[in-house]
Every structure is written in structure tokens, then in C-alpha cells.
Design a protein around this motif. Structure first.
Motif, PDB file in Angstrom:
ATOM      1  N   ARG A 132       7.291  13.712  -2.136  1.00  0.00           N
ATOM      2  CA  ARG A 132       6.650  14.853  -1.501  1.00  0.00           C
ATOM      3  C   ARG A 132       6.209  14.494  -0.087  1.00  0.00           C
ATOM      4  NH1 ARG A 132       1.427  17.975  -4.014  1.00  0.00           N
ATOM      5  NH2 ARG A 132       0.419  16.020  -3.424  1.00  0.00           N
ATOM      6  N   GLY A 133       6.585  15.337   0.874  1.00  0.00           N
ATOM      7  CA  GLY A 133       6.236  15.108   2.274  1.00  0.00           C
ATOM      8  C   GLY A 133       7.268  14.330   3.056  1.00  0.00           C
ATOM      9  N   GLN A 134       8.359  13.892   2.390  1.00  0.00           N
ATOM     10  CA  GLN A 134       9.343  13.053   3.077  1.00  0.00           C
ATOM     11  C   GLN A 134      10.011  13.766   4.248  1.00  0.00           C
ATOM     12  OE1 GLN A 134      12.951  12.206   0.967  1.00  0.00           O
ATOM     13  NE2 GLN A 134      13.248  10.230   1.947  1.00  0.00           N
ATOM     14  N   GLU A 135      10.260  15.062   4.113  1.00  0.00           N
ATOM     15  CA  GLU A 135      10.933  15.786   5.198  1.00  0.00           C
ATOM     16  C   GLU A 135      10.140  15.705   6.489  1.00  0.00           C
ATOM     17  OE1 GLU A 135      12.386  19.712   4.823  1.00  0.00           O
ATOM     18  OE2 GLU A 135      13.409  19.337   2.919  1.00  0.00           O
ATOM     19  N   THR A 136       8.824  15.863   6.396  1.00  0.00           N
ATOM     20  CA  THR A 136       7.997  15.763   7.604  1.00  0.00           C
ATOM     21  C   THR A 136       8.030  14.361   8.176  1.00  0.00           C
ATOM     22  OG1 THR A 136       6.512  17.520   6.863  1.00  0.00           O
ATOM     23  CG2 THR A 136       5.646  15.983   8.491  1.00  0.00           C
ATOM     24  N   VAL A 137       7.955  13.346   7.307  1.00  0.00           N
ATOM     25  CA  VAL A 137       8.019  11.962   7.778  1.00  0.00           C
ATOM     26  C   VAL A 137       9.301  11.739   8.564  1.00  0.00           C
ATOM     27  CG1 VAL A 137       8.229   9.559   7.055  1.00  0.00           C
ATOM     28  CG2 VAL A 137       6.537  11.033   5.966  1.00  0.00           C
ATOM     29  N   ALA A 138      10.449  12.160   8.006  1.00  0.00           N
ATOM     30  CA  ALA A 138      11.731  11.959   8.676  1.00  0.00           C
ATOM     31  C   ALA A 138      11.849  12.797   9.950  1.00  0.00           C
ATOM     32  CB  ALA A 138      12.874  12.292   7.719  1.00  0.00           C
ATOM     33  N   ARG A 139      11.374  14.042   9.880  1.00  0.00           N
ATOM     34  CA  ARG A 139      11.519  14.941  11.035  1.00  0.00           C
ATOM     35  C   ARG A 139      10.715  14.439  12.238  1.00  0.00           C
ATOM     36  NH1 ARG A 139       9.805  19.139   8.777  1.00  0.00           N
ATOM     37  NH2 ARG A 139      11.827  19.882   8.027  1.00  0.00           N
ATOM     38  N   VAL A 140       9.465  14.076  12.010  1.00  0.00           N
ATOM     39  CA  VAL A 140       8.638  13.603  13.125  1.00  0.00           C
ATOM     40  C   VAL A 140       9.180  12.285  13.665  1.00  0.00           C
ATOM     41  CG1 VAL A 140       6.328  12.824  13.794  1.00  0.00           C
ATOM     42  CG2 VAL A 140       6.592  14.819  12.314  1.00  0.00           C
ATOM     43  N   TYR A 141       9.646  11.425  12.779  1.00  0.00           N
ATOM     44  CA  TYR A 141      10.186  10.136  13.202  1.00  0.00           C
ATOM     45  C   TYR A 141      11.446  10.301  14.034  1.00  0.00           C
ATOM     46  CZ  TYR A 141      12.200   5.451  12.794  1.00  0.00           C
ATOM     47  OH  TYR A 141      12.758   4.228  13.059  1.00  0.00           O
ATOM     48  N   ASN A 142      12.317  11.232  13.634  1.00  0.00           N
ATOM     49  CA  ASN A 142      13.614  11.374  14.286  1.00  0.00           C
ATOM     50  C   ASN A 142      13.621  12.360  15.444  1.00  0.00           C
ATOM     51  OD1 ASN A 142      15.599   9.728  12.712  1.00  0.00           O
ATOM     52  ND2 ASN A 142      14.760  10.927  11.031  1.00  0.00           N
ATOM     53  N   LEU A 143      12.942  13.470  15.270  1.00  0.00           N
ATOM     54  CA  LEU A 143      13.109  14.567  16.213  1.00  0.00           C
ATOM     55  C   LEU A 143      11.943  14.780  17.149  1.00  0.00           C
ATOM     56  CD1 LEU A 143      14.589  17.245  13.800  1.00  0.00           C
ATOM     57  CD2 LEU A 143      15.803  15.598  15.224  1.00  0.00           C
ATOM     58  N   GLU A 173       0.848  -1.188   0.000  1.00  0.00           N
ATOM     59  CA  GLU A 173       0.000   0.000   0.000  1.00  0.00           C
ATOM     60  C   GLU A 173       0.877   1.228   0.000  1.00  0.00           C
ATOM     61  OE1 GLU A 173      -2.563   0.779   3.314  1.00  0.00           O
ATOM     62  OE2 GLU A 173      -1.209  -0.167   4.732  1.00  0.00           O
ATOM     63  N   LEU A 174       0.310   2.308  -0.490  1.00  0.00           N
ATOM     64  CA  LEU A 174       1.069   3.540  -0.611  1.00  0.00           C
ATOM     65  C   LEU A 174       0.239   4.714  -0.110  1.00  0.00           C
ATOM     66  CD1 LEU A 174      -0.223   5.246  -3.217  1.00  0.00           C
ATOM     67  CD2 LEU A 174       1.020   3.521  -4.504  1.00  0.00           C
ATOM     68  N   LEU A 175       0.942   5.769   0.257  1.00  0.00           N
ATOM     69  CA  LEU A 175       0.333   7.039   0.613  1.00  0.00           C
ATOM     70  C   LEU A 175       0.886   8.110  -0.310  1.00  0.00           C
ATOM     71  CD1 LEU A 175       0.740   6.974   4.521  1.00  0.00           C
ATOM     72  CD2 LEU A 175      -1.261   6.252   3.193  1.00  0.00           C
ATOM     73  N   LEU A 176       0.059   9.065  -0.654  1.00  0.00           N
ATOM     74  CA  LEU A 176       0.498  10.278  -1.321  1.00  0.00           C
ATOM     75  C   LEU A 176       0.288  11.416  -0.342  1.00  0.00           C
ATOM     76  CD1 LEU A 176      -0.981   9.762  -4.898  1.00  0.00           C
ATOM     77  CD2 LEU A 176       1.370   9.407  -4.159  1.00  0.00           C
ATOM     78  N   LEU A 177       1.341  12.149  -0.068  1.00  0.00           N
ATOM     79  CA  LEU A 177       1.329  13.183   0.961  1.00  0.00           C
ATOM     80  C   LEU A 177       1.401  14.557   0.326  1.00  0.00           C
ATOM     81  CD1 LEU A 177       3.995  11.540   3.329  1.00  0.00           C
ATOM     82  CD2 LEU A 177       1.519  11.139   3.288  1.00  0.00           C
ATOM     83  N   ASP A 178       0.960  15.568   1.068  1.00  0.00           N
ATOM     84  CA  ASP A 178       1.149  16.939   0.595  1.00  0.00           C
ATOM     85  C   ASP A 178       2.546  17.408   1.004  1.00  0.00           C
ATOM     86  OD1 ASP A 178       1.121  17.859   3.251  1.00  0.00           O
ATOM     87  OD2 ASP A 178      -0.827  18.835   3.092  1.00  0.00           O
ATOM     88  N   PRO A 179       2.978  18.598   0.612  1.00  0.00           N
ATOM     89  CA  PRO A 179       4.340  19.033   0.954  1.00  0.00           C
ATOM     90  C   PRO A 179       4.630  19.080   2.448  1.00  0.00           C
ATOM     91  CG  PRO A 179       3.460  20.379  -0.829  1.00  0.00           C
ATOM     92  CD  PRO A 179       2.321  19.531  -0.331  1.00  0.00           C
ATOM     93  N   ASN A 180       3.591  19.158   3.275  1.00  0.00           N
ATOM     94  CA  ASN A 180       3.776  19.185   4.727  1.00  0.00           C
ATOM     95  C   ASN A 180       3.647  17.807   5.364  1.00  0.00           C
ATOM     96  OD1 ASN A 180       4.120  22.067   4.989  1.00  0.00           O
ATOM     97  ND2 ASN A 180       1.938  22.257   4.509  1.00  0.00           N
ATOM     98  N   GLY A 181       3.594  16.763   4.540  1.00  0.00           N
ATOM     99  CA  GLY A 181       3.548  15.404   5.062  1.00  0.00           C
ATOM    100  C   GLY A 181       2.175  14.924   5.457  1.00  0.00           C
ATOM    101  N   ARG A 182       1.137  15.703   5.172  1.00  0.00           N
ATOM    102  CA  ARG A 182      -0.224  15.273   5.508  1.00  0.00           C
ATOM    103  C   ARG A 182      -0.750  14.320   4.440  1.00  0.00           C
ATOM    104  NH1 ARG A 182      -0.511  21.041   6.503  1.00  0.00           N
ATOM    105  NH2 ARG A 182      -0.417  21.461   8.736  1.00  0.00           N
ATOM    106  N   ILE A 183      -1.571  13.374   4.867  1.00  0.00           N
ATOM    107  CA  ILE A 183      -2.066  12.340   3.960  1.00  0.00           C
ATOM    108  C   ILE A 183      -3.135  12.916   3.035  1.00  0.00           C
ATOM    109  CG2 ILE A 183      -3.228  10.106   3.822  1.00  0.00           C
ATOM    110  CD1 ILE A 183      -2.114   9.568   6.685  1.00  0.00           C
TER     111      ILE A 183
END
Length: 354
Positions: free
Chosen positions: A243-254, A68-78
Motif C-alpha cells: 500500500r502506497g507504493q505507487e506514490t513512492v515510485a511516482r515521486v522518486y521517478n517523476l 526498519e519498516l514503514l506502513l503507508l496509507d494508499p496515498n503514500g503518506r506515513i
């Protein structure tokens, strides 16, 4: 009885919802989910193109493999979520009825000069849902096209979880599947399978039992994957940019997800249940909203809800005046499985000043 909300157009139940749920979980039932939308993507660039757009690593998607996949907006929202499978000639995407046009439009706009074609095939492709081994009866029935096996709750390669380990997860033994069939042969396929018809009441009851998030219910305009424990199956943390990867990584890490998914056990002495969208209260404080409400044959009235991360896990709650007890899915600590040294995006971590 007809279903409502995102399931408008199919049956809520056929008069015996408890028996229908038992048939479904025992691998003897089938649910008409033909309200769902189906897209195909054809062309030699289809997998690399979808891989570049989505949260999931799709380059190795071979016939017989489900994801399964998700498409996110630039802010990482689904924005979109879809079941995905490839038959060697085309990639099949299954999504909510209310999202199929938007998903098709987005994909069509992103084709540019790539060798891909997007088609909405909902009008000629229906979806049937099963649990356990019941999908095998549909695979042998007339008009069968392809079966997608839900990877939930197994933590996929490149994924991680906020909730319990796979072996302890309440959805580990349920094994739902979506079978695509020729819509013109839908009745023939159901009759030919020999399976008992069940409604979406039963399907949703088992989904809630499995803590399985759904685009048409748990996702609002602020939802990010971490809040719903959707990093398990829909996000690959080590793949390239999307698109949205930065938010995924930031919330996961920080950080910690600002909200968290919970299961609510509702007071069964009440003869009514709240509606999706009802506010969850801690005393007089609004702490979230119910997203799905069901009556489960064994668990009684239960719900999924998205609440503030800061809400204590033992807090006494009410929903529409009905007492509710939390069962934690995403913990308030907000820590995903995995050592920080193994996590992507370590460059985002704050470094101590010299």
C-alpha cells in the motif's frame, strides 16, 4: 526532570544533560526509553505477511539482522514506522507509545487467514538506548531479550538517499542501538550494565545531529518518506506491491517531494528556544514548521524542521523571532541518488508523443 511530548514517562535528564550527552556518544551511557511500544508477531507466515504490508523487503530477515519498516496509507503518506528484528521464533517491532495501539490494531485487522499472531508486549518489555559499543554491556546484563542496531544512515539494499553519501553523513559514526529487556528487570539491567544513565535530552540531541527522522516528531499527516530522506533505510524500491507504493515510485521517478527536511542552527544569543510546531518564517512567509528542538553540547541550539521544497537553500529564516540558518538534508532540487534508467516504475514516465 521528566520528559514531555512523545517521551512522557521517562527522564529528560538527570541534572547534567551535557555530561550525559558526552557519556552517551562515547559509549558509556544508557537511556531509559521504556516509553516506547513493543509488539511481537509470531507464526510461520510472519515475515512474508509483514513484507506484503510494509515498505521494506523482509523475506531475508534473519536473527541478528536489524531493519526498519514503514506502513503507508494508499496515498503514500506515513502512518506507522517501526524498528524490526527477528529472533527466529518471533518478529519484534518497536514504535512510538502513541502509535503502538494503532499499529497493533491495523496488523490484527490484516491477518485474515494467515498463520500469524500479533501481541502488544509493552507491559512486559522495556527499551534501553545506547550509542557505540555500549549495547554489549546490556547484552550481558540480566533480562536482556534482543538488541536492534539502527541501520541509519547506511543506505540499505534497495534503498536510496536524497542527502549526502553514507561516508559523508553526520550520523555515520554514532551507531545507536535499542536493547529490549524484561521490564520487571529494568533497574537490574541498567545497574548490571555499569553504564551511566542519560536522559532523552541527550538521546534526542544525538538524533538531531544525525539528521535521523522520528515518527513521533517529524511525521505529520502529510509526510511521505522522500521528504525525510527515509528511503535510505525504510523503503526497498525493488520489492513487490504494498500500500502506497505507487506514490513512492511516482515521486522518486517523476517528481520532487513537496517538502524537505532541514536542520536549523538557531541564534545561540537567545536564552529561549522555540517549541516543536513553531512556524518557520522567510520574512513574513510561512514556509514550514519545527519538528524537534534540542540544545547540543557542541552545536548549540539546533532543530529539525520540515519546510517547503521551493524555499531557497540560502534563505534567511526566523522561528519564533529567533534567527535560524539552514543546513540542507534533503536538497531543494529533490533528486535522489541513482540513474533514472535504474529506477523502478519507469512505465510511469511520460513518453513523448509520436
Amino acid at each position: 526532570m521528566p520528559a514531555g511530548g512523545p517521551d512522557t514517562g521517562v527522564a529528560l535528564h538527570y541534572g547534567r544533560p551535557a555530561q550525559e550527552q558526552r557519556a552517551l556518544e562515547q559509549g558509556r551511557g544508557v537511556v531509559d526509553l521504556s516509553q516506547l511500544g513493543v509488539l511481537t508477531v509470531t507464526g510461520p507466515d510472519r515475515l512474508s505477511w509483514l513484507n506484503s504490508l510494509s515498505s521494506q523487503l523482509l523475506l531475508g530477515l534473519t536473527p541478528g539482522v536489524s531493519g526498519e519498516l514503514l506502513l503507508l496509507d494508499p496515498n503514500g503518506r506515513i502512518e506507522h514506522a517501526a524498528a524490526v528484528a527477528d529472533d527466529g521464533e518471533r518478529t519484534w517491532l518497536v514504535t512510538e507509545a502513541g502509535h503502538v495501539a494503532g499499529l497493533a490494531g491495523f496488523l490484527d485487522r490484516m491477518r485474515f487467514m494467515l498463520r500469524v499472531e500479533v501481541a502488544d508486549v509493552t507491559d512486559r518489555t522495556a527499551v534501553l538506548g545506547t550509542y557505540g559499543d555500549a549495547w554489549q554491556a546490556l547484552a550481558a546484563a540480566p533480562g536482556h531479550v534482543l538488541t536492534w542496531h539502527d541501520p541509519w544512515p547506511t543506505t540499505a539494499p534497495g534503498g536510496t538517499s536524497y542527502g549526502p553519501p553514507d561516508a559523508e553523513h553526520p550520523g555515520r559514526d554514532l551507531h545507536p542501538a535499542l536493547s529490549l529487556v524484561d521490564r520487571s528487570r529494568l533497574v537490574e539491567a541498567v545497574d548490571g550494565s555499569g553504564l551511566q544513565l542519560a536522559g532523552t535530552w541527550a538521546w534526542e540531541a544525538l538524533r538531531v545531529e544525525a539528521w535521523r527522522p522520528r515518527l513521533g516528531r517529524e511525521v505529520d499527516d502529510r509526510a511521505i518518506p522522500h521528504e525525510l530522506d527515509w528511503l535510505r533505510t525504510a523503503v526497498h524500491l525493488d520489492k513487490g506491491c504494498y500500500r502506497g507504493q505507487e506514490t513512492v515510485a511516482r515521486v522518486y521517478n517523476l517528481g520532487r517531494p513537496p517538502r524537505r527536511l532541514v536542520m536549523l542552527h538557531l541564534d545561540g544569543s537567545e536564552h529561549v528556544t522555540p517549541e516543536p510546531g513553531e512556524r518557520v518564517l522567510h520574512g513574513q512567509r510561512d514556509v514550514g514548521a519545527v519538528t524537534t528542538v534540542v540544545r547540543h553540547t557542541e552545536l548549540g541550539p539546533v532543530a529539525l524542521a520540515v519546510v517547503k521544497r521551493s524555499l531557497p537553500e540560502d534563505a534567511e529564516l526566523t522561528v519564533g523571532g529567533i534567527a535560524a540558518a539552514q543546513e540542507v538534508i534533503v536538497p531543494s532540487a529533490g533528486e535522489a541518488v541513482g540513474r533514472p534508467a535504474e529506477r523502478p516504475g519507469q512505465e510511469l514516465r511520460r513518453r513523448p508523443r509520436p
